[in-house]
Structures are given as structure tokens and as C-alpha cells.
Scaffold this motif. Sequence first.
Motif, PDB file in Angstrom:
ATOM      1  N   ALA A 154       0.814  -1.221   0.000  1.00 51.88           N
ATOM      2  CA  ALA A 154       0.000   0.000   0.000  1.00 51.88           C
ATOM      3  C   ALA A 154       0.842   1.262   0.000  1.00 51.88           C
ATOM      4  CB  ALA A 154      -0.943  -0.011   1.197  1.00 51.88           C
ATOM      5  N   VAL A 155       1.879   1.308   0.831  1.00 51.19           N
ATOM      6  CA  VAL A 155       2.721   2.506   0.891  1.00 51.19           C
ATOM      7  C   VAL A 155       3.461   2.695  -0.434  1.00 51.19           C
ATOM      8  CG1 VAL A 155       4.750   3.525   1.991  1.00 51.19           C
ATOM      9  CG2 VAL A 155       2.974   2.466   3.393  1.00 51.19           C
ATOM     10  N   ALA A 156       4.063   1.637  -0.959  1.00 53.85           N
ATOM     11  CA  ALA A 156       4.808   1.732  -2.219  1.00 53.85           C
ATOM     12  C   ALA A 156       3.888   2.127  -3.366  1.00 53.85           C
ATOM     13  CB  ALA A 156       5.490   0.399  -2.524  1.00 53.85           C
ATOM     14  N   ASP A 157       2.661   1.593  -3.393  1.00 50.75           N
ATOM     15  CA  ASP A 157       1.717   1.937  -4.455  1.00 50.75           C
ATOM     16  C   ASP A 157       1.330   3.414  -4.385  1.00 50.75           C
ATOM     17  OD1 ASP A 157       1.734  -0.718  -5.243  1.00 50.75           O
ATOM     18  OD2 ASP A 157      -0.030  -1.243  -4.048  1.00 50.75           O
ATOM     19  N   THR A 158       1.117   3.903  -3.172  1.00 49.66           N
ATOM     20  CA  THR A 158       0.734   5.308  -2.995  1.00 49.66           C
ATOM     21  C   THR A 158       1.889   6.239  -3.354  1.00 49.66           C
ATOM     22  OG1 THR A 158      -0.754   4.622  -1.198  1.00 49.66           O
ATOM     23  CG2 THR A 158      -0.245   6.962  -1.369  1.00 49.66           C
ATOM     24  N   VAL A 159       3.087   5.891  -2.925  1.00 47.51           N
ATOM     25  CA  VAL A 159       4.261   6.710  -3.245  1.00 47.51           C
ATOM     26  C   VAL A 159       4.500   6.733  -4.754  1.00 47.51           C
ATOM     27  CG1 VAL A 159       6.781   6.851  -3.004  1.00 47.51           C
ATOM     28  CG2 VAL A 159       5.359   6.417  -0.998  1.00 47.51           C
ATOM     29  N   ARG A 160       4.301   5.599  -5.418  1.00 54.12           N
ATOM     30  CA  ARG A 160       4.495   5.548  -6.868  1.00 54.12           C
ATOM     31  C   ARG A 160       3.517   6.483  -7.580  1.00 54.12           C
ATOM     32  NH1 ARG A 160       3.912   0.632  -7.241  1.00 54.12           N
ATOM     33  NH2 ARG A 160       1.760   0.506  -7.950  1.00 54.12           N
ATOM     34  N   ALA A 161       2.274   6.519  -7.120  1.00 56.36           N
ATOM     35  CA  ALA A 161       1.288   7.406  -7.725  1.00 56.36           C
ATOM     36  C   ALA A 161       1.670   8.870  -7.509  1.00 56.36           C
ATOM     37  CB  ALA A 161      -0.091   7.126  -7.129  1.00 56.36           C
ATOM     38  N   TYR A 162       2.110   9.198  -6.303  1.00 56.47           N
ATOM     39  CA  TYR A 162       2.507  10.576  -6.004  1.00 56.47           C
ATOM     40  C   TYR A 162       3.740  10.975  -6.809  1.00 56.47           C
ATOM     41  CZ  TYR A 162       3.913  14.668  -3.270  1.00 56.47           C
ATOM     42  OH  TYR A 162       4.288  15.935  -2.891  1.00 56.47           O
ATOM     43  N   ARG A 163       4.667  10.051  -6.929  1.00 57.38           N
ATOM     44  CA  ARG A 163       5.899  10.347  -7.670  1.00 57.38           C
ATOM     45  C   ARG A 163       5.600  10.650  -9.137  1.00 57.38           C
ATOM     46  NH1 ARG A 163       8.819   5.349  -7.888  1.00 57.38           N
ATOM     47  NH2 ARG A 163       7.812   5.106  -9.913  1.00 57.38           N
ATOM     48  N   LYS A 164       4.707   9.867  -9.729  1.00 55.59           N
ATOM     49  CA  LYS A 164       4.354  10.110 -11.132  1.00 55.59           C
ATOM     50  C   LYS A 164       3.637  11.442 -11.301  1.00 55.59           C
ATOM     51  CE  LYS A 164       4.193   5.381 -12.857  1.00 55.59           C
ATOM     52  NZ  LYS A 164       3.374   4.340 -13.512  1.00 55.59           N
ATOM     53  N   ALA A 165       2.772  11.774 -10.339  1.00 52.37           N
ATOM     54  CA  ALA A 165       2.061  13.048 -10.430  1.00 52.37           C
ATOM     55  C   ALA A 165       3.031  14.218 -10.367  1.00 52.37           C
ATOM     56  CB  ALA A 165       1.033  13.147  -9.298  1.00 52.37           C
ATOM     57  N   VAL A 166       4.039  14.142  -9.492  1.00 51.18           N
ATOM     58  CA  VAL A 166       4.960  15.262  -9.294  1.00 51.18           C
ATOM     59  C   VAL A 166       6.065  15.267 -10.347  1.00 51.18           C
ATOM     60  CG1 VAL A 166       6.633  16.282  -7.706  1.00 51.18           C
ATOM     61  CG2 VAL A 166       4.477  15.383  -6.834  1.00 51.18           C
ATOM     62  N   ASN A 167       6.770  14.157 -10.485  1.00 49.97           N
ATOM     63  CA  ASN A 167       7.934  14.122 -11.381  1.00 49.97           C
ATOM     64  C   ASN A 167       7.566  14.222 -12.850  1.00 49.97           C
ATOM     65  OD1 ASN A 167       9.400  13.793  -9.066  1.00 49.97           O
ATOM     66  ND2 ASN A 167      10.065  11.704  -9.487  1.00 49.97           N
ATOM     67  N   GLU A 168       6.457  13.584 -13.224  1.00 54.21           N
ATOM     68  CA  GLU A 168       6.077  13.557 -14.635  1.00 54.21           C
ATOM     69  C   GLU A 168       4.932  14.509 -14.968  1.00 54.21           C
ATOM     70  OE1 GLU A 168       5.366   9.522 -15.870  1.00 54.21           O
ATOM     71  OE2 GLU A 168       6.988   8.736 -14.606  1.00 54.21           O
ATOM     72  N   ARG A 169       4.460  15.243 -13.945  1.00 58.78           N
ATOM     73  CA  ARG A 169       3.324  16.156 -14.117  1.00 58.78           C
ATOM     74  C   ARG A 169       2.164  15.421 -14.795  1.00 58.78           C
ATOM     75  NH1 ARG A 169       3.903  21.307 -12.931  1.00 58.78           N
ATOM     76  NH2 ARG A 169       2.047  21.787 -14.181  1.00 58.78           N
ATOM     77  N   ARG A 170       1.684  14.386 -14.111  1.00 61.57           N
ATOM     78  CA  ARG A 170       0.608  13.573 -14.657  1.00 61.57           C
ATOM     79  C   ARG A 170      -0.586  13.570 -13.703  1.00 61.57           C
ATOM     80  NH1 ARG A 170       2.154   9.994 -18.628  1.00 61.57           N
ATOM     81  NH2 ARG A 170      -0.091   9.873 -18.967  1.00 61.57           N
ATOM     82  N   THR A 171      -1.744  13.322 -14.278  1.00 60.60           N
ATOM     83  CA  THR A 171      -2.941  13.064 -13.481  1.00 60.60           C
ATOM     84  C   THR A 171      -3.035  11.561 -13.282  1.00 60.60           C
ATOM     85  OG1 THR A 171      -4.106  15.018 -14.275  1.00 60.60           O
ATOM     86  CG2 THR A 171      -5.452  13.219 -13.442  1.00 60.60           C
ATOM     87  N   VAL A 172      -3.076  11.136 -12.022  1.00 62.31           N
ATOM     88  CA  VAL A 172      -3.014   9.715 -11.681  1.00 62.31           C
ATOM     89  C   VAL A 172      -4.319   9.299 -11.005  1.00 62.31           C
ATOM     90  CG1 VAL A 172      -1.762   7.923 -10.418  1.00 62.31           C
ATOM     91  CG2 VAL A 172      -0.522   9.894 -11.365  1.00 62.31           C
ATOM     92  N   VAL A 173      -4.914   8.232 -11.485  1.00 61.50           N
ATOM     93  CA  VAL A 173      -6.107   7.652 -10.858  1.00 61.50           C
ATOM     94  C   VAL A 173      -5.654   6.462 -10.022  1.00 61.50           C
ATOM     95  CG1 VAL A 173      -8.330   6.525 -11.240  1.00 61.50           C
ATOM     96  CG2 VAL A 173      -7.608   8.417 -12.719  1.00 61.50           C
ATOM     97  N   LEU A 174      -5.756   6.604  -8.700  1.00 63.06           N
ATOM     98  CA  LEU A 174      -5.325   5.563  -7.758  1.00 63.06           C
ATOM     99  C   LEU A 174      -6.554   4.829  -7.245  1.00 63.06           C
ATOM    100  CD1 LEU A 174      -3.026   4.241  -6.110  1.00 63.06           C
ATOM    101  CD2 LEU A 174      -3.399   6.015  -4.373  1.00 63.06           C
ATOM    102  N   SER A 175      -6.747   3.591  -7.694  1.00 63.39           N
ATOM    103  CA  SER A 175      -7.920   2.803  -7.307  1.00 63.39           C
ATOM    104  C   SER A 175      -7.651   2.011  -6.035  1.00 63.39           C
ATOM    105  CB  SER A 175      -8.306   1.839  -8.434  1.00 63.39           C
ATOM    106  OG  SER A 175      -8.745   2.553  -9.579  1.00 63.39           O
ATOM    107  N   LEU A 176      -8.638   2.032  -5.136  1.00 66.18           N
ATOM    108  CA  LEU A 176      -8.542   1.313  -3.868  1.00 66.18           C
ATOM    109  C   LEU A 176      -9.698   0.315  -3.788  1.00 66.18           C
ATOM    110  CD1 LEU A 176      -7.019   4.082  -3.309  1.00 66.18           C
ATOM    111  CD2 LEU A 176      -7.629   3.747  -0.917  1.00 66.18           C
ATOM    112  N   PRO A 177      -9.473  -0.954  -4.115  1.00 67.89           N
ATOM    113  CA  PRO A 177     -10.543  -1.948  -3.981  1.00 67.89           C
ATOM    114  C   PRO A 177     -11.068  -2.006  -2.552  1.00 67.89           C
ATOM    115  CG  PRO A 177      -8.706  -2.833  -5.245  1.00 67.89           C
ATOM    116  CD  PRO A 177      -8.242  -1.534  -4.684  1.00 67.89           C
TER     117      PRO A 177
END
Length: 257
Positions: A154-177
Motif C-alpha cells: 500500500a505505501v509503495a503503491d501510494t508513493v508511486r502514484a505521487y511520484r508520477k504526479a509530481v515528477n512527470e506532471r501527470r494526473t493519476v487515478v489511484l484505485s482502492l478496492p
Amino acid sequence: MTVTTNRLEAAVQPTALGELVPSNVSELVGFTLARLGVGHVFGVVGSGNFSVTNALRKAGVAYTAARHEGGAATMADAYGRMSGKVGVVSTHQGCGLTNAITGIGEAAKSRTPLIVVTADTAASAVGSNFKIDQDGLARSVGAVAERVHSPASAVADTVRAYRKAVNERRTVVLSLPTDIQAAAVEGGPRRGRARSSATADRTRVGCRCRSGRAHTQRGAPRIRCRPRSPRGSEGDRGTGRGCRRVGGDLRRRAWPL
């Protein structure tokens, strides 16, 4: 600004969250996003995203409730462009995400750093009315599809989403089943009293009082079993005798009638 994954993951582990102790995955994701520094949350709360949104608020992230998910996504997009911080959209699974998709598509095409935290149906809910291909929907409008796969990741998945949003200036959809959201996390509070395997494997003695509780031979918590009636415990009817735990020995005591 460039975000380094390893350093971020170390900073947002449950043991590093201070007084915020997550009890399940949804709280862990909310606390992690807050620790990473997201600026503001916009959304419409439903049963699927209530816990994660509440965790973000508990961690000090401001929340603005919208009347429609499309408005929430547009507000988060504008917030991200003007503030320089990562905005967050919080939606219910299925229809909540589809309502927000126009705003998400506009943010994605404008390269706005944005995280859409959306619930998703459990893998077993094959007949749910809320079940859609959320990852495919996100990619169809140019957003990045990410998801939380397990309590351990969970932590690694959340950090990966945040990193892509900041570093790559992307809009990220993070799904939580929803089934993973409810799973307990290691190090969090647990309901009930845990019993060690050593205690569980110890031999039980033959005493079982009318209370219905059997006692372990050694190392069990201090226990007193008062008979339910003056007739005493099973096997000693009429004597008025019960059991008590003193140290590691099971002794007999005559209770006053």
C-alpha cells in the motif's frame, strides 16, 4: 522538484507516521498522502471513499465537499495549476469516477499534477452495479492508472502514484478496492485480544466451570471463575467451590455462599 521513491517510502512507513496509527489500508493510504504533502482534497463522499477521505482530514489535509464529482475534479485541477501543490479528488467507485471523468480528462491533457483517489469494487464483486474497468477508463482520457494491490504494497503503491504526479506532471487515478481497503495493516491496532501461539499450544487442564471457560495450565492471564449458582462448579456440585488463577497454578477456593 524530483521525488525519490526510496526516501519517501522510508518517511511514510506506519512507524514513521507519528501519532497517526492506521488500522486498515484506507487509513494508511490517507495518512501516506498527507505525509507526502498533498495540498487539498475535493470530492463527494460515499461508502467506498469515506474512510480514506476521513483519514486525509484526520491528518490535517483540508477538504472541500462538492455537489458533483465533475465539479470536484475541476476544482482540484484549478487548485493544482494555481497553488503548485498536488490536488486530490476523492470519489466513490464506479459512478463516482465516471461523474468526474470530464474534469479528470481536462487535467490529464493539461498535464496537471493531480491524484484521483477512487474506491473500486472488490475482485469478488463480479455482479456489482459499480463494477467497471476503472483502469481502462482512466487511460482512455490520458490519465495514469495506478492501484493499491495489497496491504504490504500500500505505501509503495501510494508513493508511486505521487511520484508520477509530481515528477512527470501527470494526473493519476489511484484505485482502492474495497476489500483491500478494509484489510488490517501490520503495526496497526487490532480488535480483540491476541493470543500467542505458545499459549494456544499449552495443554489444558480438566477444569471447566459452569462459566464455560477452560483454563490453560501455565502463563494464562489471571482468571477467576465464580460459579453461576451456589451449587458450585461442574464436578463439585453442592460444595460452593470455584476456580481462580494464582500465578501459574490452578488452585481451588471456596467462595462464600
